[in-house]
Write a protein that holds these residues in place. Structure first.
Motif, mmCIF file in Angstrom:
data_model
loop_
_atom_site.group_PDB
_atom_site.id
_atom_site.type_symbol
_atom_site.label_atom_id
_atom_site.label_comp_id
_atom_site.label_asym_id
_atom_site.label_seq_id
_atom_site.Cartn_x
_atom_site.Cartn_y
_atom_site.Cartn_z
ATOM 1 N N UNK A 91 46.461 31.911 36.494
ATOM 2 C CA UNK A 91 46.189 30.932 35.209
ATOM 3 C C UNK A 91 46.048 31.093 34.160
ATOM 4 N N UNK A 92 45.090 31.874 33.440
ATOM 5 C CA UNK A 92 44.699 32.175 32.658
ATOM 6 C C UNK A 92 45.513 32.555 31.654
ATOM 7 N N UNK A 93 46.215 33.803 31.426
ATOM 8 C CA UNK A 93 46.850 34.303 30.897
ATOM 9 C C UNK A 93 48.709 33.186 30.717
ATOM 10 N N UNK A 330 53.169 47.758 22.514
ATOM 11 C CA UNK A 330 52.189 47.753 21.160
ATOM 12 C C UNK A 330 50.571 46.394 21.414
ATOM 13 N N UNK A 331 51.589 45.806 21.476
ATOM 14 C CA UNK A 331 49.947 44.553 21.509
ATOM 15 C C UNK A 331 48.938 44.828 23.214
ATOM 16 N N UNK A 332 49.808 45.368 23.702
ATOM 17 C CA UNK A 332 48.939 45.247 25.384
ATOM 18 C C UNK A 332 47.897 47.036 24.807
ATOM 19 N N UNK A 333 48.465 47.765 24.685
ATOM 20 C CA UNK A 333 47.184 48.403 23.855
ATOM 21 C C UNK A 333 46.624 48.513 23.204
ATOM 22 N N UNK A 334 46.888 47.748 21.820
ATOM 23 C CA UNK A 334 45.755 47.040 20.960
ATOM 24 C C UNK A 334 44.704 46.240 21.885
ATOM 25 N N UNK A 335 45.511 45.252 22.408
ATOM 26 C CA UNK A 335 44.561 44.130 23.480
ATOM 27 C C UNK A 335 43.386 45.316 24.083
ATOM 28 N N UNK A 336 43.858 46.072 24.859
ATOM 29 C CA UNK A 336 42.929 46.920 25.667
ATOM 30 C C UNK A 336 41.649 47.932 25.064
ATOM 31 N N UNK A 337 42.094 48.903 23.651
ATOM 32 C CA UNK A 337 41.511 49.325 22.741
ATOM 33 C C UNK A 337 40.441 48.225 22.075
ATOM 34 N N UNK A 338 41.037 46.946 21.219
ATOM 35 C CA UNK A 338 40.021 46.606 20.430
ATOM 36 C C UNK A 338 39.481 45.508 21.568
ATOM 37 N N UNK A 342 41.337 41.459 26.558
ATOM 38 C CA UNK A 342 41.696 39.995 26.832
ATOM 39 C C UNK A 342 42.461 39.114 26.865
ATOM 40 N N UNK A 343 43.379 39.473 26.044
ATOM 41 C CA UNK A 343 44.606 39.055 26.113
ATOM 42 C C UNK A 343 45.686 39.349 27.301
ATOM 43 N N UNK A 344 44.994 39.727 28.252
ATOM 44 C CA UNK A 344 46.110 39.600 29.257
ATOM 45 C C UNK A 344 45.342 40.457 30.935
ATOM 46 N N UNK A 345 43.588 39.802 30.156
ATOM 47 C CA UNK A 345 42.251 39.352 31.869
ATOM 48 C C UNK A 345 41.076 38.399 31.436
ATOM 49 N N UNK A 346 41.102 37.907 32.100
ATOM 50 C CA UNK A 346 39.838 37.117 31.752
ATOM 51 C C UNK A 346 38.606 37.817 30.803
ATOM 52 N N UNK A 347 38.062 37.469 30.411
ATOM 53 C CA UNK A 347 36.714 37.642 29.832
ATOM 54 C C UNK A 347 35.525 38.498 30.666
ATOM 55 N N UNK A 348 35.533 36.908 31.834
ATOM 56 C CA UNK A 348 34.770 37.072 33.043
ATOM 57 C C UNK A 348 34.887 37.859 33.593
ATOM 58 N N UNK A 349 36.001 38.315 34.445
ATOM 59 C CA UNK A 349 36.582 39.299 35.180
ATOM 60 C C UNK A 349 36.412 40.888 34.494
#
Length: 357
Positions: A91-93, A330-338, A342-349
């Protein structure tokens, strides 16, 4: 996912590729049919028709695999342990990328095609205000309707797991009915139509998977021919249910046999794509909108030679697929590194995972 199940991940990879190709076609070729003649017009129409005929082979197997992979959550895992991974995470995504698609596609249209008239109620990404956006999202009128469906399906099938047979029969019948009496909202129409395939995977996936592995087409050639003829005949009279179920069986059988012949590899293209379906699914629609509007503008302005236009028309869906896949990964990798994904997993998690470590 262990090597014995990589072939299932490869099917997921194939499905997301077909989804990207589908959106590439519908955002590009219909705008060219009226302006092109001769061979270019024929190629454009061919892609449009091919896209339609691929429908029974795209989402049904995608939803079946999605249901099959969460069988344990449906049957064994308690509700409170499902809230995070199976409901809140998706739901978050859905909500985050619904907003990002809306903002991104609105800006792209204002930049590349300000004169193009869009129906603001046809897709949440074309909404003109927050109320239209919220209404379209509630009706699943969004390019992210697959995520909408995953949340709804899980709630339905976990709640009704004690009534498997009557519910699945009702959903199969509903699939046929909706072919002749569709709902007024295309997104909800797709959600309801595909519910039976997810249910088959979630409730009967292990049994059907074992039956698929044991089935030998060589031992029953007449049955295979009859099934193909009947399913095709029903499809031609607007009843795609049988050919869709058959396509699930055939696609799984082919990938299973290929895996037995040559074991699936973790570094294979389809496995990499299948492992990152959410990243490609959420990002590709924005990329496709920009790519199609830019390319259409170049063609309509006469900036490209006839031979180049012809070449683009022939391979555009595959070119678009390559760009969307590379940018999504590429964006998934950046999301994980930077930002800790957060763009694919809730911050609380992410915070909970950090505290647990």
């Amino acid at each position: 996912m262990n090597n014995k199940q990589l072939w299932i991940n490869h099917i997921k990879g194939l499905c997301i590729c077909l989804v990207v190709i589908y959106h590439s076609v519908i955002t590009f070729y219909p705008h060219l049919v009226q302006s092109q003649t001769g061979l270019p017009e024929y190629i454009a129409k061919s892609w449009i028709y091919l896209n339609l005929y691929l429908a029974p082979f795209r989402m049904p197997v995608f939803f079946f695999i999605s249901g099959f992979l969460i069988t344990r959550y449906i049957d064994v895992v308690k509700w409170r342990d499902c809230i995070d991974k199976r409901l809140w995470n998706i739901f978050y995504v859905l909500l985050l990328w619904g907003v990002l698609q809306w903002l991104g596609i609105t800006l792209i249209n204002e930049w590349l095609a300000p004169e193009l008239v869009r129906n603001p109620t046809s897709n949440a990404a074309y909404s003109e205000n927050l109320l239209q956006f919220a209404t379209s999202m509630a009706k699943a009128s969004t390019s992210l309707w697959y995520l909408y469906a995953l949340v709804l399906y899980f709630l339905v099938f976990k709640s009704l797991r004690q009534y498997k047979v009557p519910v699945i029969v009702m959903l199969l019948a509903l699939n046929v009915v909706i072919s002749f009496m569709p709902l007024p909202w295309w997104g909800m129409n797709s959600v309801v139509r595909n519910m039976c395939y997810y249910g088959l995977g979630a409730w009967f996936g292990p049994q059907l998977m074992n039956a698929m592995k044991a089935f030998s087409p060589r031992q029953r050639p007449l049955f295979c021919v009859a099934a193909a003829l009947v399913s095709t005949a029903l499809y031609l009279v607007n009843v795609p249910l049988v050919i869709s179920v058959l396509s699930i069986f055939v696609i799984m059988k082919l990938f299973y046999l290929l895996d037995n012949w040559r074991e699936s590899r973790p570094d294979a293209f389809l496995n990499i794509v299948g492992t990152n379906t959410i990243a490609i699914y959420t990002t590709h629609r924005i990329v496709i909108e920009a790519l199609s509007l830019f390319t259409l503008a170049q063609i309509h302005a006469g900036h490209l030679s006839d031979n180049l236009v012809l070449a683009i028309l022939l391979v555009y869906p595959f070119f678009s697929l390559a760009i969307c896949t590379l940018l999504g990964l590429g964006f998934r990798k950046l999301s994980r590194v930077l930002c800790g994904d957060m763009f694919f997993s809730p911050p609380k998690k992410r915070v909970m995972a950090t505290d647990a470590g």
